[in-house]
Design a protein around this motif. Sequence first.
Motif, PDB file in Angstrom:
ATOM      1  N   LYS A  65       0.829  -1.218   0.000  1.00  0.00           N
ATOM      2  CA  LYS A  65       0.000   0.000   0.000  1.00  0.00           C
ATOM      3  C   LYS A  65       0.859   1.262   0.000  1.00  0.00           C
ATOM      4  O   LYS A  65       0.507   2.285   0.588  1.00  0.00           O
ATOM      5  CB  LYS A  65      -0.948   0.002   1.210  1.00  0.00           C
ATOM      6  CG  LYS A  65      -2.061  -1.038   1.126  1.00  0.00           C
ATOM      7  CD  LYS A  65      -2.971  -0.767  -0.066  1.00  0.00           C
ATOM      8  CE  LYS A  65      -4.192  -1.684  -0.060  1.00  0.00           C
ATOM      9  NZ  LYS A  65      -3.832  -3.108  -0.290  1.00  0.00           N
ATOM     10  N   SER A  66       2.015   1.186  -0.659  1.00  0.00           N
ATOM     11  CA  SER A  66       2.906   2.339  -0.810  1.00  0.00           C
ATOM     12  C   SER A  66       3.873   2.045  -1.945  1.00  0.00           C
ATOM     13  O   SER A  66       4.239   0.888  -2.173  1.00  0.00           O
ATOM     14  CB  SER A  66       3.679   2.615   0.478  1.00  0.00           C
ATOM     15  OG  SER A  66       4.501   1.512   0.827  1.00  0.00           O
ATOM     16  N   ASN A  81      -8.202   3.520   3.643  1.00  0.00           N
ATOM     17  CA  ASN A  81      -8.751   4.378   2.604  1.00  0.00           C
ATOM     18  C   ASN A  81      -8.392   3.886   1.197  1.00  0.00           C
ATOM     19  O   ASN A  81      -8.724   4.540   0.219  1.00  0.00           O
ATOM     20  CB  ASN A  81      -8.227   5.813   2.791  1.00  0.00           C
ATOM     21  CG  ASN A  81      -9.010   6.823   1.999  1.00  0.00           C
ATOM     22  OD1 ASN A  81     -10.224   6.726   1.881  1.00  0.00           O
ATOM     23  ND2 ASN A  81      -8.322   7.794   1.430  1.00  0.00           N
ATOM     24  N   PHE A  82      -7.694   2.747   1.137  1.00  0.00           N
ATOM     25  CA  PHE A  82      -7.220   2.232  -0.152  1.00  0.00           C
ATOM     26  C   PHE A  82      -7.854   0.866  -0.390  1.00  0.00           C
ATOM     27  O   PHE A  82      -7.214  -0.176  -0.258  1.00  0.00           O
ATOM     28  CB  PHE A  82      -5.704   2.123  -0.139  1.00  0.00           C
ATOM     29  CG  PHE A  82      -5.085   2.189  -1.520  1.00  0.00           C
ATOM     30  CD1 PHE A  82      -5.816   1.907  -2.652  1.00  0.00           C
ATOM     31  CD2 PHE A  82      -3.755   2.537  -1.679  1.00  0.00           C
ATOM     32  CE1 PHE A  82      -5.255   1.970  -3.913  1.00  0.00           C
ATOM     33  CE2 PHE A  82      -3.166   2.614  -2.936  1.00  0.00           C
ATOM     34  CZ  PHE A  82      -3.933   2.324  -4.056  1.00  0.00           C
ATOM     35  N   LEU A  87      -7.452  -0.037  -6.407  1.00  0.00           N
ATOM     36  CA  LEU A  87      -6.212  -0.514  -7.011  1.00  0.00           C
ATOM     37  C   LEU A  87      -6.337  -0.593  -8.530  1.00  0.00           C
ATOM     38  O   LEU A  87      -5.390  -0.277  -9.256  1.00  0.00           O
ATOM     39  CB  LEU A  87      -5.847  -1.888  -6.442  1.00  0.00           C
ATOM     40  CG  LEU A  87      -5.264  -1.930  -5.029  1.00  0.00           C
ATOM     41  CD1 LEU A  87      -5.124  -3.367  -4.558  1.00  0.00           C
ATOM     42  CD2 LEU A  87      -3.908  -1.238  -5.000  1.00  0.00           C
ATOM     43  N   TYR A  88      -7.504  -1.033  -9.005  1.00  0.00           N
ATOM     44  CA  TYR A  88      -7.705  -1.151 -10.450  1.00  0.00           C
ATOM     45  C   TYR A  88      -7.670   0.211 -11.121  1.00  0.00           C
ATOM     46  O   TYR A  88      -7.066   0.375 -12.195  1.00  0.00           O
ATOM     47  CB  TYR A  88      -9.033  -1.851 -10.732  1.00  0.00           C
ATOM     48  CG  TYR A  88      -9.106  -3.264 -10.189  1.00  0.00           C
ATOM     49  CD1 TYR A  88      -8.410  -4.307 -10.814  1.00  0.00           C
ATOM     50  CD2 TYR A  88      -9.858  -3.562  -9.062  1.00  0.00           C
ATOM     51  CE1 TYR A  88      -8.469  -5.608 -10.335  1.00  0.00           C
ATOM     52  CE2 TYR A  88      -9.929  -4.863  -8.568  1.00  0.00           C
ATOM     53  CZ  TYR A  88      -9.224  -5.871  -9.197  1.00  0.00           C
ATOM     54  OH  TYR A  88      -9.282  -7.157  -8.712  1.00  0.00           O
ATOM     55  N   TRP A  89      -8.325   1.207 -10.510  1.00  0.00           N
ATOM     56  CA  TRP A  89      -8.304   2.561 -11.070  1.00  0.00           C
ATOM     57  C   TRP A  89      -6.905   3.153 -11.019  1.00  0.00           C
ATOM     58  O   TRP A  89      -6.463   3.835 -11.944  1.00  0.00           O
ATOM     59  CB  TRP A  89      -9.282   3.456 -10.305  1.00  0.00           C
ATOM     60  CG  TRP A  89     -10.715   3.116 -10.541  1.00  0.00           C
ATOM     61  CD1 TRP A  89     -11.555   2.451  -9.700  1.00  0.00           C
ATOM     62  CD2 TRP A  89     -11.486   3.413 -11.720  1.00  0.00           C
ATOM     63  NE1 TRP A  89     -12.802   2.309 -10.274  1.00  0.00           N
ATOM     64  CE2 TRP A  89     -12.789   2.899 -11.506  1.00  0.00           C
ATOM     65  CE3 TRP A  89     -11.210   4.052 -12.919  1.00  0.00           C
ATOM     66  CZ2 TRP A  89     -13.793   3.013 -12.460  1.00  0.00           C
ATOM     67  CZ3 TRP A  89     -12.211   4.175 -13.868  1.00  0.00           C
ATOM     68  CH2 TRP A  89     -13.479   3.659 -13.639  1.00  0.00           C
ATOM     69  N   PHE A 148      -5.651  12.496  -5.799  1.00  0.00           N
ATOM     70  CA  PHE A 148      -6.766  13.401  -5.548  1.00  0.00           C
ATOM     71  C   PHE A 148      -8.087  12.781  -6.002  1.00  0.00           C
ATOM     72  O   PHE A 148      -9.107  12.877  -5.314  1.00  0.00           O
ATOM     73  CB  PHE A 148      -6.524  14.726  -6.272  1.00  0.00           C
ATOM     74  CG  PHE A 148      -7.655  15.709  -6.148  1.00  0.00           C
ATOM     75  CD1 PHE A 148      -7.898  16.368  -4.959  1.00  0.00           C
ATOM     76  CD2 PHE A 148      -8.483  15.953  -7.236  1.00  0.00           C
ATOM     77  CE1 PHE A 148      -8.945  17.268  -4.842  1.00  0.00           C
ATOM     78  CE2 PHE A 148      -9.531  16.858  -7.140  1.00  0.00           C
ATOM     79  CZ  PHE A 148      -9.763  17.515  -5.928  1.00  0.00           C
ATOM     80  N   ILE A 149      -8.083  12.131  -7.178  1.00  0.00           N
ATOM     81  CA  ILE A 149      -9.310  11.524  -7.704  1.00  0.00           C
ATOM     82  C   ILE A 149      -9.818  10.419  -6.786  1.00  0.00           C
ATOM     83  O   ILE A 149     -11.022  10.335  -6.492  1.00  0.00           O
ATOM     84  CB  ILE A 149      -9.060  10.980  -9.125  1.00  0.00           C
ATOM     85  CG1 ILE A 149      -8.770  12.130 -10.099  1.00  0.00           C
ATOM     86  CG2 ILE A 149     -10.263  10.179  -9.610  1.00  0.00           C
ATOM     87  CD1 ILE A 149      -8.389  11.672 -11.492  1.00  0.00           C
ATOM     88  N   LEU A 150      -8.908   9.574  -6.327  1.00  0.00           N
ATOM     89  CA  LEU A 150      -9.304   8.439  -5.479  1.00  0.00           C
ATOM     90  C   LEU A 150      -9.334   8.784  -3.996  1.00  0.00           C
ATOM     91  O   LEU A 150      -9.778   7.966  -3.183  1.00  0.00           O
ATOM     92  CB  LEU A 150      -8.337   7.264  -5.704  1.00  0.00           C
ATOM     93  CG  LEU A 150      -8.278   6.707  -7.136  1.00  0.00           C
ATOM     94  CD1 LEU A 150      -7.282   5.559  -7.218  1.00  0.00           C
ATOM     95  CD2 LEU A 150      -9.657   6.236  -7.590  1.00  0.00           C
ATOM     96  N   GLY A 151      -8.873   9.986  -3.640  1.00  0.00           N
ATOM     97  CA  GLY A 151      -8.880  10.388  -2.233  1.00  0.00           C
ATOM     98  C   GLY A 151      -7.911   9.587  -1.380  1.00  0.00           C
ATOM     99  O   GLY A 151      -8.235   9.204  -0.252  1.00  0.00           O
TER     100      GLY A 151
END
Length: 280
Positions: A65-66, A81-82, A87-89, A148-151
Motif C-alpha cells: 500500500k505504498s 482508505n485504499f 487498485l484497479y483505477w 486526488f481523484i481516489l482520495g
Amino acid sequence: MSINYIPRVTQLDAVQLDSQVEELFKQLVFQATKFIEPKYIQPLLPELELLIRTWIFKYSVVDKKSTFGHQMLSLKYVPENFANSKLYWYYGYTIGLKYLRERAIYSFTSNAKVQNIVHKLEMFQLIADILNFCRFIQTGKYPLVIDFILGLHLSAENLTREDLTDFSWTRELLWHNFIELIGTTIALINIFGLKRRLSSVLKYVWWRKHMKSTATSNTAVMTINTVCACCSNRPVLPHTMGCSHIFCYYCLTANKTADQDFPCPKCYYNGKEINKFVMV
C-alpha cells in the motif's frame, strides 16, 4: 503514532524516487537484452515497459500500500482508505494509460488522426497535472492527480526529511516542478494555431479593421514595392496562396506546415494551395 503533517518536499521527493526506480529497472532490463537484435526488441518496448511497471506495482502498491519512493521516505497510503477496487483505477491511470499511449505511438505512427488524439489526451493530462500541482502547493495534500481523484491519503510513522522543511531550496524544488510542468505543456501547444485563433477573435475589436476570412481570391500583382505579407521584406522565391498578396516561399511553407489553416496576415484569406508566382 502516525504523523498527520507531511512536508510537501517529502511527498515530491517520493514521486521523483518512483520515477528513478522505474528508470533503474528499465536500464537493467535493456542491459540484459543488449545482445538481442533491436528488430526483435524494438516492437515489444511498450510491452516490456508494461511488465516492468506491473512488477513494480505488484510488489509496492499492491503488497505494501505504498510505492517504493514512499517506502524510502517512510510514507504509505492509509490502508483503510485504499480499497481493492481503487487498485484497479490506480493501475489503469498510472500504468494502463501509459501503455496505450506508447502502443499507439509505435503502432500508428503514420496515422495522423490517432496521433492527434494522443496529443490531445497528453495535453489534457498535463493541464490536470498543473491544476493539481497548484492545489497541492496550497493544501499540501495529494501530490498526484490520481491520489486526488481516489482520495488517497498519505501517512507516516516518522519522517527522515522532516528537518529540511525550513531550507530555502525546499521552495525552489516546488517551483522547479511547477515550471517543468508549464514548460512541458507549452512545448505541446501549437503556437501558430493559437495565434491564428486569437487573431480571429481580435479582428472583431473595434480598433482593428480586418477583412473577413472568407474573402474571395484575387490575382496577385508584384511591383518594385511589393513585400512579403509575413516578413515584410522583398519576397524570396515569390509564392501565393490564392489572395492578392505575395509571400516568400519559406515564410508561406513554414507557416502552412505548422498550421494548415494559416490565413493571410493581411486579408485573412485561407488559401489551401501554395502556388509559385509567375510574372506575366
